[in-house]
Write an enzyme that holds these catalytic residues in place. Structure first.
Site, PDB file in Angstrom:
ATOM      1  N   CYS A 101     -67.279 -30.762  -5.280  1.00 28.53           N
ATOM      2  CA  CYS A 101     -66.750 -29.902  -4.221  1.00 28.53           C
ATOM      3  C   CYS A 101     -67.270 -28.472  -4.409  1.00 28.53           C
ATOM      4  CB  CYS A 101     -65.234 -29.936  -4.277  1.00 28.53           C
ATOM      5  SG  CYS A 101     -64.402 -28.623  -3.381  1.00 28.53           S
ATOM      6  N   GLU A 102     -67.810 -27.907  -3.364  1.00 20.85           N
ATOM      7  CA  GLU A 102     -68.351 -26.558  -3.469  1.00 20.85           C
ATOM      8  C   GLU A 102     -67.267 -25.493  -3.556  1.00 20.85           C
ATOM      9  OE1 GLU A 102     -69.172 -25.271   1.164  1.00 20.85           O
ATOM     10  OE2 GLU A 102     -70.719 -26.426   0.133  1.00 20.85           O
ATOM     11  N   HIS A 103     -66.024 -25.861  -3.282  1.00 21.13           N
ATOM     12  CA  HIS A 103     -64.932 -24.884  -3.334  1.00 21.13           C
ATOM     13  C   HIS A 103     -64.346 -24.742  -4.739  1.00 21.13           C
ATOM     14  CE1 HIS A 103     -64.430 -26.141   1.112  1.00 21.13           C
ATOM     15  NE2 HIS A 103     -65.245 -25.116   1.016  1.00 21.13           N
ATOM     16  N   HIS A 104     -64.269 -25.864  -5.480  1.00 19.68           N
ATOM     17  CA  HIS A 104     -63.643 -25.825  -6.804  1.00 19.68           C
ATOM     18  C   HIS A 104     -64.556 -26.347  -7.911  1.00 19.68           C
ATOM     19  CE1 HIS A 104     -60.342 -26.252  -3.790  1.00 19.68           C
ATOM     20  NE2 HIS A 104     -59.848 -25.257  -4.493  1.00 19.68           N
ATOM     21  N   GLN A 142     -67.713 -32.980   1.864  1.00 20.58           N
ATOM     22  CA  GLN A 142     -67.995 -34.340   2.323  1.00 20.58           C
ATOM     23  C   GLN A 142     -68.520 -34.325   3.753  1.00 20.58           C
ATOM     24  OE1 GLN A 142     -64.890 -37.222   1.549  1.00 20.58           O
ATOM     25  NE2 GLN A 142     -65.578 -38.540   3.216  1.00 20.58           N
ATOM     26  N   HIS A 170     -61.090 -36.996  -3.644  1.00 17.99           N
ATOM     27  CA  HIS A 170     -61.448 -35.654  -4.096  1.00 17.99           C
ATOM     28  C   HIS A 170     -60.534 -35.233  -5.248  1.00 17.99           C
ATOM     29  CE1 HIS A 170     -64.125 -34.425  -0.632  1.00 17.99           C
ATOM     30  NE2 HIS A 170     -63.632 -35.583  -0.233  1.00 17.99           N
ATOM     31  N   CYS A 172     -60.255 -32.364  -6.434  1.00 17.30           N
ATOM     32  CA  CYS A 172     -59.616 -31.079  -6.166  1.00 17.30           C
ATOM     33  C   CYS A 172     -58.265 -31.272  -5.484  1.00 17.30           C
ATOM     34  CB  CYS A 172     -60.522 -30.178  -5.318  1.00 17.30           C
ATOM     35  SG  CYS A 172     -60.968 -30.850  -3.712  1.00 17.30           S
TER      36      CYS A 172
END
Length: 212
Positions: A101-104, A142, A170, A172
């Site tokens: 995940c590019e956020h976490h 995704q 996910h 996250c």
């Protein structure tokens, strides 16, 4: 004396190292960043069990994010045109993948199902699995990954239509935040005849789900 050695090591670790021609930080920079994160987490990167951890993490990152050094054009370059006029659906399902995940920057793991209607030929079946890895082995969402896979196949194979279904869990969501494990996220992308004709979408979903 130990304090002086540790101070020297910390200073050495935090000095900026040269970057490559593309502006990518050096391996030494990356290992120093891992040591910083270990200290931030509350541990000592100089203790025995963690001494080689920065090297291991950087080596793992080279594999986990190898998609940045891969090319979907090379993966899909070879098309087989001698297929005796075959033009019906080609479906490869249950392609396992893992991404981050590019956020976490924590993993999401799942399966991709890919179908297309050939026009000028077919591609080797393993290539569809490889093109999933090209995009999965990057920092991703995704939704973006699903669109990228469909667009790559559409651009390079020029099929009459592409259908993609991606399902993933996910970390996250299961390891942090709401901490709800076992939740699946489904994303789809349709082009060509799959987008234009809802019955083709039904056929795709039936083939993916109905033959289990």
């Amino acid at each position: 004396m130990d304090a002086i050695v540790n101070l020297y090591r910390r200073d050495r670790d935090e000095r900026p190292a040269p970057q490559d021609a593309a502006g990518r930080p050096s391996r030494e920079d990356a290992e120093a960043a891992v040591r910083t994160l270990i200290r931030w987490a509350g541990d000592d990167p100089e203790r025995e069990g963690l001494l080689d951890t920065p090297k291991r993490v950087v080596k793992a990152y080279e594999e986990l994010f190898s998609g940045y050094r891969a090319s979907e054009a090379e993966v899909l370059a070879k098309v087989f045109e001698e297929v005796e006029g075959y033009g019906d659906i080609v479906l490869v399902r249950d392609i396992p993948f893992h991404s981050h995940c590019e956020h976490h920057m924590v993993p999401f793991v799942g399966k991709a199902h890919i179908a297309y209607y050939p026009s000028r030929g077919v591609v080797g079946l393993s290539k569809l699995a490889r093109v999933v890895d090209v995009f999965a082995k990057r920092l991703q969402t995704q939704e973006t990954m699903t669109a990228q896979i469909a667009n790559a196949i559409d651009d390079f194979l020029k099929p009459r239509g592409v259908a993609i279904l991606v399902e993933a869990e996910h970390m996250c969501m299961s390891m942090r935040g709401v901490q709800k494990g076992g939740v699946s996220t489904l994303t789809t992308q349709f082009t060509g005849v799959f987008r234009e004709d809802p019955t083709e979408q039904v056929r795709f979903m039936t083939l993916v789900r109905g033959l289990r």
